[in-house]
Write an enzyme that holds these catalytic residues in place. Sequence first.
Site: not given
Lengths: 275, 275, 275, 275
Positions: D78-79, D106, D128, D130, D156, D165, D224, D251
Site C-alpha cells: 500500500t502506498g 509499494s 511491488q 507499477y 500489479t 474513487r 498481483k 479500490r
Amino acid sequence: MSLVCLADFRAHAQELLCKSTWDYIDGGADDSFSRDENIAAFKRIRLRPRFLRDVSEVDTRTTIQGQEISAPICIAPTGFHCLTWPDGEMSTARAAQAAAICYITSTYASCTLEDIVSAAPRGLRWFQLYAQPDRLLTKQLVQRAESLGFQALVITVDVPVPGNRRHDVRNNLDLKTNLLLKDLRSPKERYSTPHLQMTPIDPSMCWNDLSWFQSITQLPIILKGILTKEDAELAVRHNVQGIIVSNHGGRQLDGVAASKMLISQQEKMNHPTEE
Amino acid sequence: MSLVCLADFRAHAQELLCKSTWDYIDGGADDSFSRDENIAAFKRIRLRPRFLRDVSEVDTRTTIQGQEISAPICIAPTGFHCLTWPDGEMSTARAAQAAAICYITSTYASCTLEDIVSAAPRGLRWFQLYAQPDRLLTKQLVQRAESLGFQALVITVDVPVPGNRRHDVRNNLDLKTNLLLKDLRSPKERYSTPHLQMTPIDPSMCWNDLSWFQSITQLPIILKGILTKEDAELAVRHNVQGIIVSNHGGRQLDGVAASKMLISQQEKMNHPTEE
Amino acid sequence: MSLVCLADFRAHAQELLCKSTWDYIDGGADDSFSRDENIAAFKRIRLRPRFLRDVSEVDTRTTIQGQEISAPICIAPTGFHCLTWPDGEMSTARAAQAAAICYITSTYASCTLEDIVSAAPRGLRWFQLYAQPDRLLTKQLVQRAESLGFQALVITVDVPVPGNRRHDVRNNLDLKTNLLLKDLRSPKERYSTPHLQMTPIDPSMCWNDLSWFQSITQLPIILKGILTKEDAELAVRHNVQGIIVSNHGGRQLDGVAASKMLISQQEKMNHPTEE
Amino acid sequence: MSLVCLADFRAHAQELLCKSTWDYIDGGADDSFSRDENIAAFKRIRLRPRFLRDVSEVDTRTTIQGQEISAPICIAPTGFHCLTWPDGEMSTARAAQAAAICYITSTYASCTLEDIVSAAPRGLRWFQLYAQPDRLLTKQLVQRAESLGFQALVITVDVPVPGNRRHDVRNNLDLKTNLLLKDLRSPKERYSTPHLQMTPIDPSMCWNDLSWFQSITQLPIILKGILTKEDAELAVRHNVQGIIVSNHGGRQLDGVAASKMLISQQEKMNHPTEE
C-alpha cells in the site's frame, strides 16, 4: 457540491424539482418492488476482468439495426422532459447526438417530433409508440416519424393498462393539465383540435396486429417490454427486428423480475457449463 | 390522507384502534416470524406477464364448490369484527355480497349467524367451525349454519392449542369480557345460558372423527390449516372436498413456512422443467 | 413488566446486572458472529406440523443414558451462577429437579458439588469437566463427582485455548478475584490451598488420552463441542457414550457454524429424499 | 480506550486522520460494493475445527518463494504510509521484520527503498511494481530493488486505468502535492528532476511483455490482481512464479467478486465431494 456519480445527480434533482414531478419520475408501481429490484440486480452483477491486454486504445463502437453508435448504449424512451428542463427533449436529442448514441423518443415527448429533429439533425433516433385505440391516428403518427428520419419503430407492449403509481394518485398528478401532448397530432392539427386525452396502449392489441404495423411502415419494428421467453419466441415468429427486455423501470407491473435477471437466466440456459 | 393501498388502511387502523385491539389483530404468535414471513413470501413471487393478448375485456369469474364468484378471492374467517366496526360481520357480509365473492364466517363472529344472513341474504357464505369438545353443541352449530344457507363447512385443524400471542398476555386481553360469543348458542339459548368460555378446538379431534362430521351434514367439508403434503394426502383419503393451505396468518404456531412457499414447492415438484 | 418470553428475561437481566457481568454472559468470541448465527439458525428452522392427531394427552418423557427425563431438554453447563443469583447453582439444581430434566454442572460452578447435590438430592446431574493439566487433580475431581452421584462425565473438547472475548478484555474482567473456584478442590482442600488459577483445558489432551479417562471412572463419557463429522466418527471409534454438538454458545472460536446447521446438514445426508 | 481488535484501530484512525486521508485509505472505487463484499466474504467463511489434537506446541512457520516466514501472512503493498505515520514505511518494515513475515513494498512508498532497507536490514521484502510507460525508468527501478535485496518482483496488473474513487474527487485529493514520490527515482535523481506525475500502469502492457521483465531481473515474478482462472492459466503458461488473487481492496474495479469467493469457488471445483 460536486456531481461525480448518478446518486449525486439524483439528490440534486430531488432538491430542485417539485414533489409531484420528483415522485412521477422516481416512483415505481405499487410497492416499487421491481423498481428497487432493478437496482439491486445490477449490484449482483459480478465483473470478471481480464488483465494484461493492451488497452491503450479501446473502441466501443458497434452497430444497431445497421447504424453505427459510439457504444452499445441508447437513451430509453421517457416522456415529458419539459417537466425538468425548459428545452425538454431538444436537449436530450442534442446530448445523444454529441455522444453518438441512439435516442429513442417517446410518444409522450413534450416537444414535437419536428422540433426534436431540428435540434439535432444528425442524431440517430428511434420512435417509441404507444399504439392508440384510433388506428388512423396511430398510422399518421408512425408515418410522420418515418418521414422525419426516425430509423426504427419501438412498440411498447407492457402498458395494456397504466401502471398503478400510488404517489401520482396521492399527488393528484394530472399530466394533461401540465403539458400539451403535442406529438399525438401533426403540427397543423395542433391548434385546431382540443387537448388530447393521454391514452394507454390499445388494450385489444395482440400479436396478429403486428402485420398491420408491418404494412404501414418500412421501419424495423422493435417490441419493448418483453419479459418471458415465450413472448420472445413469438416475437421471432412474427418477424419483428428486435425486442427490448425491460420492466418499464418497475413503473408498470410490480412484482416482475429485474430485466438483468431475465437475461442472466437465459445466459445460464445457453452456457450452463460456464456457471 | 388518501387511502390508496393496504399499507395506508393499516396505518389508519392503527391510529384509530386502541392498543389491545390493534395488537390482537396485527400480532403473530411468539416471535411473529411466520406472520412476517407471510408478507415476505408474497414479495418473492415473480410475475411473468405475457403481452400482446387482447385484454380489452377480461373475465375473472370462476366457481368454488360449484358456486360462481366474481374472482378467485374469498374473505378468510376472522373473529370479532365488532371490535373494529359497529356493524361487525354484517358489514363484512354486505361487502362480500356486493363484490360477489365468498365470505367464510368465523365461529367467533361477534354477530349471530342469523343477523349476518339477514344483512346480505344473496351472498355466498361458508361457515368456519372450531369444533367444540361438546359434540352436541358442535352438531347444533353445524346444522344451524347449514339450515341458514351456508354452503360449506370449513373445519379449522391448526388450533389444537391456542397460539401463544405475547402481546395479548401483556395487554391482559380478555375477549370473553368484551364480546358476547353469540354464535355458539342458538338465538333462544342466548339469554338463558351463562356466558360461554371461549374454547379451543377439541384437542382430541383426529382424522377418524371426520366421518362423524360427514354424518351430521350434507355440506362439503373443507379442512383449513393443512401445512404438509402428508396431511393433504390424508385429506384426500378421508374424502373431504377441499383444503385451505394456511398458517393462520402466523398467529398459531410460529416457525412454520409461509403458505405461499408451501404451494410453490409443490409447484416445483409438479413442474420441475419450468423452473 | 410481564416476562412472557426469553427476550423479556434478557432485557430484565441486562437492567439488573452490572456491565461486566452482563457482557461476560451475553458476549460471544471476537465478532460474535457465531453467537448471532446460533440465534439466526434457530429462526431458519421450519416446523412441519401434522394436524388431526389426538393431542389431548401428550407425553414428552424420554431417557438419556438410561435415565428418565420429563422432556428431551438439559441445562447446559455454564459457570459462575453466583454472579447473577445469590444461591447460584443450588437454585439451578432445584429448578432442574423440579422440572425433572438433567442439569449438567460446570467445573466452574460457583457452589461446591456437595452443596449442589444437597440442594436437590433427587435430581439427575451430569458433571462437565475442563480437564486440568494436573492429572491427579483431574482424577480426584472426576472421582469426587462420581461418588456424589453424578451420572455422566461431559468432557469439553473445544477449549484448547480460551475464547477471545473482547468485552472481557475491555472490562478487565477477572473472574479469579470475584469468585472462589471451589469445585476444583475437595471440601477439605478448600481452606488449605491458595486460590486456584482458572486454567483452560489441558492443550496437549488428544484422542489417545480418552482411554485414561475411561480407566478412572465407570461413568459414561460424553464429548462436548464436537463440530465435524470427522471428529464425530473418531468419538465413535474411541467408544465414548455420546457427543454434544455445540459451538460453546459462540464463545470459543468465532466463525464456526451454528450447531443447528451442522445437524441439519447431517440430516440432509441421511434423509436426502425428505428435502 | 483499549484497542483489542481491528475495528478499534479503525475507529481510532478515523478520529485522528484528516477527512481526505481517511477517505483515501478507507474508500473503495465507485459504490464501494467490492470493498464491502471483501469484508462480508470473510464473514461467510466457516471454520471446521478439529479437536483433541495436541496443540500444546504449534508451529505456523512456512516458506514463501523459498524464504522462511513465521506464518503464512504478508503485508500487502500500500502506498503513502507517511500520510498516517511520520516514519512511514520505515516503521512498517521494522514491524514486518519483528514479526518475521514478508513486507511487500509499494512503488508508491513515501520513503525511499534505501531508507526502508536501512530501517530493517534483516527483513524479508518483495517489491511491488507499477510498470511505468517509460521502459528505462521501469528497468532502473526493478534493478535498484533487486540490488537492494528485495526477493521478488510483484507486478500489479489490475490498474490499466486508475480506480474511480469518488471521495478523492470530492476531496480534491492531490497526492502529488502532498508527497514526494521518491521511489520512482534513484537517490541521485531525487533533487535533480522535477516532481514526477503519479502515473498508472502502462495501459499497453500485455502478456507478451512479461518476457521483457524476465530479461531484466533474476527475481521471481508474481502477478498481483489476477481475478479469473483464464488469467491464472495464462500466468502459468508465461512462467511466472506466483499470482496474488486480489481485487485491490475493492479500490480498482467495483463490481468484481471478493477474492475469498474466487478462491472458494476454485476449491469447490477441486474438492466437489467435500461440500
